[in-house]
Motif scaffolding. Structure first.
Motif, PDB file in Angstrom:
ATOM      1  N   ASN A 218       0.819  -1.210   0.000  1.00 28.63           N
ATOM      2  CA  ASN A 218       0.000   0.000   0.000  1.00 28.63           C
ATOM      3  C   ASN A 218       0.856   1.264   0.000  1.00 28.63           C
ATOM      4  N   THR A 219       1.946   1.230   0.779  1.00 28.11           N
ATOM      5  CA  THR A 219       2.866   2.369   0.813  1.00 28.11           C
ATOM      6  C   THR A 219       3.498   2.586  -0.552  1.00 28.11           C
ATOM      7  N   SER A 220       3.908   1.500  -1.197  1.00 27.16           N
ATOM      8  CA  SER A 220       4.551   1.587  -2.516  1.00 27.16           C
ATOM      9  C   SER A 220       3.588   2.141  -3.561  1.00 27.16           C
ATOM     10  N   THR A 221       2.354   1.660  -3.525  1.00 24.94           N
ATOM     11  CA  THR A 221       1.343   2.114  -4.490  1.00 24.94           C
ATOM     12  C   THR A 221       1.068   3.614  -4.327  1.00 24.94           C
ATOM     13  N   THR A 222       0.903   4.043  -3.070  1.00 23.92           N
ATOM     14  CA  THR A 222       0.650   5.459  -2.798  1.00 23.92           C
ATOM     15  C   THR A 222       1.844   6.320  -3.204  1.00 23.92           C
ATOM     16  N   SER A 223       3.038   5.846  -2.897  1.00 20.21           N
ATOM     17  CA  SER A 223       4.246   6.620  -3.208  1.00 20.21           C
ATOM     18  C   SER A 223       4.441   6.755  -4.716  1.00 20.21           C
ATOM     19  N   ILE A 224       4.124   5.714  -5.475  1.00 15.30           N
ATOM     20  CA  ILE A 224       4.245   5.786  -6.937  1.00 15.30           C
ATOM     21  C   ILE A 224       3.327   6.875  -7.487  1.00 15.30           C
ATOM     22  N   LYS A 225       2.092   6.911  -7.004  1.00 12.17           N
ATOM     23  CA  LYS A 225       1.147   7.938  -7.458  1.00 12.17           C
ATOM     24  C   LYS A 225       1.658   9.335  -7.126  1.00 12.17           C
ATOM     25  N   ARG A 226       2.135   9.504  -5.899  1.00 10.21           N
ATOM     26  CA  ARG A 226       2.621  10.828  -5.476  1.00 10.21           C
ATOM     27  C   ARG A 226       3.902  11.214  -6.212  1.00 10.21           C
ATOM     28  N   LEU A 227       4.733  10.255  -6.504  1.00  6.44           N
ATOM     29  CA  LEU A 227       5.964  10.541  -7.259  1.00  6.44           C
ATOM     30  C   LEU A 227       5.634  10.989  -8.678  1.00  6.44           C
ATOM     31  N   ASN A 228       4.667  10.338  -9.302  1.00  6.49           N
ATOM     32  CA  ASN A 228       4.243  10.748 -10.652  1.00  6.49           C
ATOM     33  C   ASN A 228       3.639  12.153 -10.640  1.00  6.49           C
ATOM     34  N   ASP A 229       2.872  12.469  -9.591  1.00  3.28           N
ATOM     35  CA  ASP A 229       2.325  13.830  -9.450  1.00  3.28           C
ATOM     36  C   ASP A 229       3.452  14.844  -9.289  1.00  3.28           C
ATOM     37  N   LEU A 230       4.476  14.452  -8.531  1.00  2.00           N
ATOM     38  CA  LEU A 230       5.615  15.346  -8.303  1.00  2.00           C
ATOM     39  C   LEU A 230       6.375  15.604  -9.600  1.00  2.00           C
ATOM     40  N   ILE A 231       6.565  14.563 -10.395  1.00  2.00           N
ATOM     41  CA  ILE A 231       7.244  14.710 -11.680  1.00  2.00           C
ATOM     42  C   ILE A 231       6.462  15.644 -12.589  1.00  2.00           C
ATOM     43  N   GLU A 232       5.139  15.488 -12.593  1.00  2.00           N
ATOM     44  CA  GLU A 232       4.282  16.362 -13.402  1.00  2.00           C
ATOM     45  C   GLU A 232       4.401  17.813 -12.946  1.00  2.00           C
ATOM     46  N   ASN A 233       4.428  18.014 -11.629  1.00  2.00           N
ATOM     47  CA  ASN A 233       4.580  19.363 -11.070  1.00  2.00           C
ATOM     48  C   ASN A 233       5.946  19.947 -11.428  1.00  2.00           C
ATOM     49  N   ALA A 234       6.986  19.105 -11.374  1.00  2.00           N
ATOM     50  CA  ALA A 234       8.339  19.556 -11.717  1.00  2.00           C
ATOM     51  C   ALA A 234       8.413  19.964 -13.188  1.00  2.00           C
ATOM     52  N   ASN A 235       7.790  19.175 -14.055  1.00  2.00           N
ATOM     53  CA  ASN A 235       7.784  19.515 -15.491  1.00  2.00           C
ATOM     54  C   ASN A 235       7.082  20.843 -15.748  1.00  2.00           C
ATOM     55  N   ALA A 236       5.964  21.069 -15.056  1.00  2.00           N
ATOM     56  CA  ALA A 236       5.220  22.323 -15.230  1.00  2.00           C
ATOM     57  C   ALA A 236       6.059  23.511 -14.768  1.00  2.00           C
ATOM     58  N   THR A 237       6.774  23.340 -13.656  1.00  2.00           N
ATOM     59  CA  THR A 237       7.615  24.417 -13.128  1.00  2.00           C
ATOM     60  C   THR A 237       8.791  24.693 -14.066  1.00  2.00           C
ATOM     61  N   ILE A 238       9.390  23.639 -14.595  1.00  2.00           N
ATOM     62  CA  ILE A 238      10.501  23.803 -15.540  1.00  2.00           C
ATOM     63  C   ILE A 238      10.040  24.543 -16.786  1.00  2.00           C
ATOM     64  N   ASP A 239       8.845  24.226 -17.272  1.00  2.00           N
ATOM     65  CA  ASP A 239       8.300  24.910 -18.457  1.00  2.00           C
ATOM     66  C   ASP A 239       8.159  26.414 -18.209  1.00  2.00           C
ATOM     67  N   ILE A 240       7.663  26.775 -17.031  1.00  2.00           N
ATOM     68  CA  ILE A 240       7.492  28.193 -16.694  1.00  2.00           C
ATOM     69  C   ILE A 240       8.849  28.895 -16.647  1.00  2.00           C
ATOM     70  N   ILE A 241       9.827  28.246 -16.004  1.00  2.00           N
ATOM     71  CA  ILE A 241      11.165  28.844 -15.874  1.00  2.00           C
ATOM     72  C   ILE A 241      11.822  29.010 -17.243  1.00  2.00           C
ATOM     73  N   GLU A 242      11.695  27.990 -18.083  1.00  2.00           N
ATOM     74  CA  GLU A 242      12.315  28.065 -19.425  1.00  2.00           C
ATOM     75  C   GLU A 242      11.686  29.168 -20.263  1.00  2.00           C
ATOM     76  N   GLN A 243      10.402  29.399 -20.086  1.00  2.00           N
ATOM     77  CA  GLN A 243       9.744  30.510 -20.800  1.00  2.00           C
ATOM     78  C   GLN A 243      10.330  31.849 -20.344  1.00  2.00           C
ATOM     79  N   LYS A 244      10.621  31.974 -19.070  1.00  2.00           N
ATOM     80  CA  LYS A 244      11.220  33.204 -18.550  1.00  2.00           C
ATOM     81  C   LYS A 244      12.640  33.392 -19.086  1.00  2.00           C
ATOM     82  N   LEU A 245      13.361  32.304 -19.226  1.00  2.00           N
ATOM     83  CA  LEU A 245      14.736  32.386 -19.735  1.00  2.00           C
ATOM     84  C   LEU A 245      14.781  32.815 -21.201  1.00  2.00           C
ATOM     85  N   LYS A 246      13.724  32.482 -21.951  1.00  2.00           N
ATOM     86  CA  LYS A 246      13.685  32.833 -23.372  1.00  2.00           C
ATOM     87  C   LYS A 246      13.411  34.307 -23.611  1.00  2.00           C
ATOM     88  N   LYS A 247      12.859  34.975 -22.604  1.00  2.00           N
ATOM     89  CA  LYS A 247      12.499  36.396 -22.772  1.00  2.00           C
ATOM     90  C   LYS A 247      13.727  37.289 -22.683  1.00  2.00           C
TER      91      LYS A 247
END
Length: 247
Positions: A218-247
């Motif tokens: 159960n811990t592993s299953t929950t952690s996998i879901k939260r890790l995937n959410d974290l990766i998605e959040n990290a990708n969104a943040t990186i996209d925002i930062i890269e847009q700022k760098l292009k300006k």
């Protein structure tokens, strides 16, 4: 230059041309004010340039942090998935005929007993917060990083809290005969083995290990879901930062 202006003032005063002197004086004041404004403008421009350079440095450091976290998260997901596959394989053993305590304990002992503790090293994000330089970043990046760190901390606390409980369960199992080193030594000490009656602990040991693996699953299953959410959040943040760098 100062001597030049002084001579003009003295000449106008000596010639009693007060009105022209007054106009000249006002013009000189205007020139001084303009000079001050230009100097302030240049100074502000230099300061803004320094802030822009500092902000860009933070942008690049944040991307490095987030990419590192993503790689670590993916590695954890892989480890969790390997464990879950082995647990599912163990569950399949219950379809076997004539299953008994010895065989079940053998199957349980073939499972992985690695308890995973999470430790993300987001040094640059922590430095930004502790230094107070977070205010240098646009609000949308601050919001994204705040959400990211909140999810990360919640996930780490949940996973590591469960991991400590799981370690305690393994310690209990070890005292009931789960210690492989002791079992190996008892193979050449039949009398001591008979006195300790470790086999009598098999039912309780099976129940503890079953509980361990269910909790770990159960811990592993929950952690996998939260890790995937974290990766998605990290990708969104990186996209925002890269847009700022292009300006």
């Amino acid at each position: 230059m100062i001597k030049f202006f002084r001579k003009i003032r003295q000449k106008l005063l000596s010639e009693n041309k007060f009105s022209k002197y007054l106009i000249y004086a006002i013009g000189e004041i205007v020139l001084v004010v303009i000079g001050i404004l230009i100097a302030l403008s240049i100074n502000n421009w230099n300061e803004n340039q320094k802030l822009d350079e500092k902000r860009e440095t933070y942008y690049r450091q944040l991307i490095i942090d987030l990419e590192s976290d993503k790689a670590y998260a993916k590695s954890l997901i892989s480890d969790f998935e390997i464990y879950l596959k082995s647990y599912e394989d163990y569950i399949e053993t219950y379809k076997e005929s004539d299953l008994n305590a010895n065989k079940t304990l053998h199957n349980l002992r073939n499972l992985k007993y690695t308890v995973m503790l999470m430790n993300f090293e987001t040094n640059n994000i922590s430095t930004l917060i502790s230094s107070g330089d977070m205010s240098l970043l646009p609000q949308e990046i601050i919001n994204s990083l705040t959400t990211y760190l909140g999810r990360q901390n919640k996930m780490v606390d949940g996973n590591n809290g469960n991991a400590k409980e799981l370690i305690g369960m393994l310690q209990n199992a070890s005292t009931l005969g789960g210690n492989s080193s002791l079992r190996k030594r008892l193979e050449i000490q039949p009398e001591l083995n008979n006195q300790l009656k470790i086999t009598d602990n098999q039912p309780q040991l099976i129940l503890i290990l079953e509980a361990f693996h269910l909790w770990n699953r159960n811990t592993s299953t929950t952690s996998i879901k939260r890790l995937n959410d974290l990766i998605e959040n990290a990708n969104a943040t990186i996209d925002i930062i890269e847009q700022k760098l292009k300006k």
